[in-house]
Motif scaffolding. Structure first.
Motif, PDB file in Angstrom:
ATOM      1  N   LEU A 177       0.914  -1.225  -0.004  1.00 42.35           N
ATOM      2  CA  LEU A 177      -0.028  -0.088  -0.035  1.00 42.35           C
ATOM      3  C   LEU A 177       0.861   1.264  -0.057  1.00 42.35           C
ATOM      4  O   LEU A 177       0.598   2.199  -0.804  1.00 42.35           O
ATOM      5  CB  LEU A 177      -0.951  -0.058   1.217  1.00 42.35           C
ATOM      6  CG  LEU A 177      -1.587   1.366   1.458  1.00 42.35           C
ATOM      7  CD1 LEU A 177      -2.720   1.608   0.360  1.00 42.35           C
ATOM      8  CD2 LEU A 177      -2.383   1.213   2.841  1.00 42.35           C
ATOM      9  N   LEU A 178       1.872   1.141   0.733  1.00 40.22           N
ATOM     10  CA  LEU A 178       2.731   2.452   1.007  1.00 40.22           C
ATOM     11  C   LEU A 178       3.451   2.589  -0.490  1.00 40.22           C
ATOM     12  O   LEU A 178       3.679   3.884  -0.902  1.00 40.22           O
ATOM     13  CB  LEU A 178       3.519   2.214   2.285  1.00 40.22           C
ATOM     14  CG  LEU A 178       3.079   2.416   3.497  1.00 40.22           C
ATOM     15  CD1 LEU A 178       4.058   2.527   4.763  1.00 40.22           C
ATOM     16  CD2 LEU A 178       1.990   3.558   3.986  1.00 40.22           C
ATOM     17  N   GLU A 231      -0.414  11.923  -2.268  1.00 45.32           N
ATOM     18  CA  GLU A 231      -1.246  11.264  -1.344  1.00 45.32           C
ATOM     19  C   GLU A 231      -0.706  10.731  -0.061  1.00 45.32           C
ATOM     20  O   GLU A 231      -1.577  10.831   1.041  1.00 45.32           O
ATOM     21  CB  GLU A 231      -1.544   9.826  -2.028  1.00 45.32           C
ATOM     22  CG  GLU A 231      -2.389   9.775  -3.193  1.00 45.32           C
ATOM     23  CD  GLU A 231      -2.545   8.312  -3.886  1.00 45.32           C
ATOM     24  OE1 GLU A 231      -3.626   7.893  -4.142  1.00 45.32           O
ATOM     25  OE2 GLU A 231      -1.547   7.460  -3.948  1.00 45.32           O
ATOM     26  N   TRP A 232       0.558  11.265   0.185  1.00 42.12           N
ATOM     27  CA  TRP A 232       1.235  11.095   1.501  1.00 42.12           C
ATOM     28  C   TRP A 232       0.819  12.237   2.468  1.00 42.12           C
ATOM     29  O   TRP A 232       0.786  11.956   3.613  1.00 42.12           O
ATOM     30  CB  TRP A 232       2.606  10.999   1.508  1.00 42.12           C
ATOM     31  CG  TRP A 232       3.109   9.753   0.937  1.00 42.12           C
ATOM     32  CD1 TRP A 232       3.666   9.467  -0.250  1.00 42.12           C
ATOM     33  CD2 TRP A 232       3.695   8.851   1.684  1.00 42.12           C
ATOM     34  NE1 TRP A 232       3.933   8.267  -0.517  1.00 42.12           N
ATOM     35  CE2 TRP A 232       4.072   7.756   1.177  1.00 42.12           C
ATOM     36  CE3 TRP A 232       3.729   8.535   3.186  1.00 42.12           C
ATOM     37  CZ2 TRP A 232       4.571   6.530   1.307  1.00 42.12           C
ATOM     38  CZ3 TRP A 232       4.280   7.237   3.556  1.00 42.12           C
ATOM     39  CH2 TRP A 232       4.738   6.336   2.701  1.00 42.12           C
ATOM     40  N   ILE A 233       0.424  13.510   1.850  1.00 42.75           N
ATOM     41  CA  ILE A 233      -0.040  14.532   2.877  1.00 42.75           C
ATOM     42  C   ILE A 233      -1.504  14.614   2.798  1.00 42.75           C
ATOM     43  O   ILE A 233      -2.140  15.643   3.391  1.00 42.75           O
ATOM     44  CB  ILE A 233       0.602  15.695   1.970  1.00 42.75           C
ATOM     45  CG1 ILE A 233      -0.082  16.077   0.570  1.00 42.75           C
ATOM     46  CG2 ILE A 233       2.179  15.798   2.074  1.00 42.75           C
ATOM     47  CD1 ILE A 233       0.765  17.394   0.114  1.00 42.75           C
ATOM     48  N   VAL A 291      -1.627  11.166   5.801  1.00 48.89           N
ATOM     49  CA  VAL A 291      -1.201   9.700   5.589  1.00 48.89           C
ATOM     50  C   VAL A 291       0.150   9.263   6.226  1.00 48.89           C
ATOM     51  O   VAL A 291       0.304   8.280   6.913  1.00 48.89           O
ATOM     52  CB  VAL A 291      -1.321   9.397   4.119  1.00 48.89           C
ATOM     53  CG1 VAL A 291      -0.681   8.151   3.815  1.00 48.89           C
ATOM     54  CG2 VAL A 291      -2.565   9.564   3.633  1.00 48.89           C
ATOM     55  N   LYS A 292       1.082  10.375   6.055  1.00 56.22           N
ATOM     56  CA  LYS A 292       2.474  10.010   6.350  1.00 56.22           C
ATOM     57  C   LYS A 292       2.779   9.919   7.826  1.00 56.22           C
ATOM     58  O   LYS A 292       3.499   9.158   8.349  1.00 56.22           O
ATOM     59  CB  LYS A 292       3.389  10.963   5.914  1.00 56.22           C
ATOM     60  CG  LYS A 292       4.966  10.714   6.150  1.00 56.22           C
ATOM     61  CD  LYS A 292       5.809  11.923   5.245  1.00 56.22           C
ATOM     62  CE  LYS A 292       7.344  11.897   5.776  1.00 56.22           C
ATOM     63  NZ  LYS A 292       7.469  12.607   6.982  1.00 56.22           N
ATOM     64  N   ALA A 295       9.165  12.169  13.489  1.00 54.36           N
ATOM     65  CA  ALA A 295       9.524  11.356  12.287  1.00 54.36           C
ATOM     66  C   ALA A 295       8.968  12.181  10.989  1.00 54.36           C
ATOM     67  O   ALA A 295       9.160  11.698   9.807  1.00 54.36           O
ATOM     68  CB  ALA A 295       8.362  10.182  12.325  1.00 54.36           C
ATOM     69  N   SER A 296       8.697  13.441  11.150  1.00 53.72           N
ATOM     70  CA  SER A 296       8.317  14.340  10.063  1.00 53.72           C
ATOM     71  C   SER A 296       9.671  14.893   9.156  1.00 53.72           C
ATOM     72  O   SER A 296       9.515  14.927   7.927  1.00 53.72           O
ATOM     73  CB  SER A 296       7.853  15.544  10.488  1.00 53.72           C
ATOM     74  OG  SER A 296       8.780  16.368  10.980  1.00 53.72           O
ATOM     75  N   ARG A 297      10.864  14.243   9.753  1.00 51.52           N
ATOM     76  CA  ARG A 297      12.111  14.365   8.909  1.00 51.52           C
ATOM     77  C   ARG A 297      12.212  13.343   8.038  1.00 51.52           C
ATOM     78  O   ARG A 297      13.248  13.445   7.068  1.00 51.52           O
ATOM     79  CB  ARG A 297      13.246  14.420   9.786  1.00 51.52           C
ATOM     80  CG  ARG A 297      13.048  15.558  10.799  1.00 51.52           C
ATOM     81  CD  ARG A 297      14.383  15.631  11.814  1.00 51.52           C
ATOM     82  NE  ARG A 297      15.450  15.798  11.174  1.00 51.52           N
ATOM     83  CZ  ARG A 297      16.995  15.602  11.897  1.00 51.52           C
ATOM     84  NH1 ARG A 297      16.877  15.158  13.167  1.00 51.52           N
ATOM     85  NH2 ARG A 297      17.926  15.889  11.200  1.00 51.52           N
ATOM     86  N   LEU A 298      11.601  12.137   8.312  1.00 52.38           N
ATOM     87  CA  LEU A 298      11.898  10.962   7.161  1.00 52.38           C
ATOM     88  C   LEU A 298      11.154  11.225   6.010  1.00 52.38           C
ATOM     89  O   LEU A 298       9.964  11.822   5.912  1.00 52.38           O
ATOM     90  CB  LEU A 298      11.127   9.746   8.039  1.00 52.38           C
ATOM     91  CG  LEU A 298      11.777   9.575   9.458  1.00 52.38           C
ATOM     92  CD1 LEU A 298      11.173   8.230   9.766  1.00 52.38           C
ATOM     93  CD2 LEU A 298      13.212   9.169   8.996  1.00 52.38           C
ATOM     94  N   SER A 299      11.631  11.084   4.865  1.00 57.23           N
ATOM     95  CA  SER A 299      11.028  10.898   3.540  1.00 57.23           C
ATOM     96  C   SER A 299      10.236   9.787   3.710  1.00 57.23           C
ATOM     97  O   SER A 299      10.344   8.600   4.080  1.00 57.23           O
ATOM     98  CB  SER A 299      12.059  10.700   2.564  1.00 57.23           C
ATOM     99  OG  SER A 299      12.717   9.407   2.242  1.00 57.23           O
TER     100      SER A 299
END
Length: 293
Positions: A28-29, A36-38, A48-49, A96-100
């Motif tokens: 899914l990811l 879509e991640w945002i 979503v992220k 975790a917002s620093r993670l791509s």
């Protein structure tokens, strides 16, 4: 430790589903487009992220605390446990917002595989820990595993709904999800006074359909995975209503408009207060939105 947990109903075996769920989640990811991640999700304030990052945090916590027996974070003095969880979950997602998305997916693949392996090697009959929404006493590992499974399923579904995908809604997944959520019924009815042998029957229709009887015993309410010939109260609801109610995607007053009730209305309505997640309602509104499932 020997503890009678028969009041919870028969064990649920979700061990075979963890590998399938992990594979489906990573797929899914991997299918998500950058925009879509945002997209916002049903978790207030989380996109979503953020939800995916929360799952990673849960995975890491599970392995650290239960596999490695490494406990560091604890509630502050006077801090309620749900408030503590809200706080550390928000702290984790912020970090975790620093993670791509690519890094996050790689970490979820690696750590998630270890969680799958962990659950394959747990004695499901062992009494170890507590699933708070089922009561304060120690519970068998099979309930803790089922709780984990339903949490990952719920977050998977939230991402799917945010990105216009179907999710894991066939009976193979929905059956154990609803069955696990119903294990909160005895604790939900704990304050309801009724004569011994008073019975509430709950029937869920649709994918994952099933029937549960919650019976007043001499000391507590007891759950059976069966129908009752003459229940004092009968509650029928669809699968979609059941899972959203149990995770507070909808609230009891909304669910009441979608269900069928026969017999003792007081008892059946009390069952609509069921919550199968750690959840703290806002002080100002008993039907307000939850923090984080």
């Amino acid at each position: 430790m020997v503890t009678d947990s028969s009041w919870l109903g028969p064990p649920i075996n979700v061990q075979p589903l963890f590998p399938k769920q992990q594979t489906a989640f990573i797929e899914l990811l991997g299918s998500l487009e950058p925009d879509e991640w945002i997209r916002p999700t049903a978790c207030p304030g989380w996109n979503v992220k953020d939800v995916a990052a929360h799952v990673l945090g849960d995975h890491i916590g599970r392995l650290s605390m239960h596999r490695d027996r490494f406990h560091v974070l604890r509630p502050s003095d006077g801090e309620a446990f749900p408030a503590f969880l809200d706080r550390i979950n928000d702290d984790w997602v912020t970090a975790a917002s620093r993670l791509s998305p690519a890094v996050l997916t790689d970490l979820l693949s690696f750590i998630g595989d270890q969680v799958v392996l962990f659950w394959q090697n747990v004695d499901m009959d062992a009494i170890d820990g507590s699933v708070s929404w089922a009561g304060p006493e120690p519970h068998p590992a099979w309930l803790d595993a089922s709780r984990d499974f339903t949490e990952y399923w719920t977050h998977h579904q939230q991402i799917c709904e945010a990105t216009d995908r179907t999710g894991l809604t066939d009976p193979e997944y929905f059956g154990p999800v609803i069955d696990t959520f119903m294990r909160a019924l005895p604790h939900t009815l704990r304050e309801v006074q009724a004569p011994e042998r008073t019975t509430l029957q709950v029937s869920v229709t649709g994918p994952g359909e099933g029937t549960w009887a919650c019976i007043r015993g001499p000391k507590r309410w007891v759950l059976q995975r069966d129908s009752s010939p003459r229940p004092d109260a009968y509650l029928e609801l669809e699968t979609d209503t059941a899972w959203r109610l149990c995770t507070r995607g909808i609230h009891p007053h909304q669910a009441a408009e979608r269900v069928r009730i026969d017999g003792d209305h007081r008892l059946a309505t009390a069952a609509l207060n069921i919550v199968s997640i750690i959840w703290t309602p806002p002080d100002s509104d008993p039907f307000g939105e939850s923090r984080r499932p």
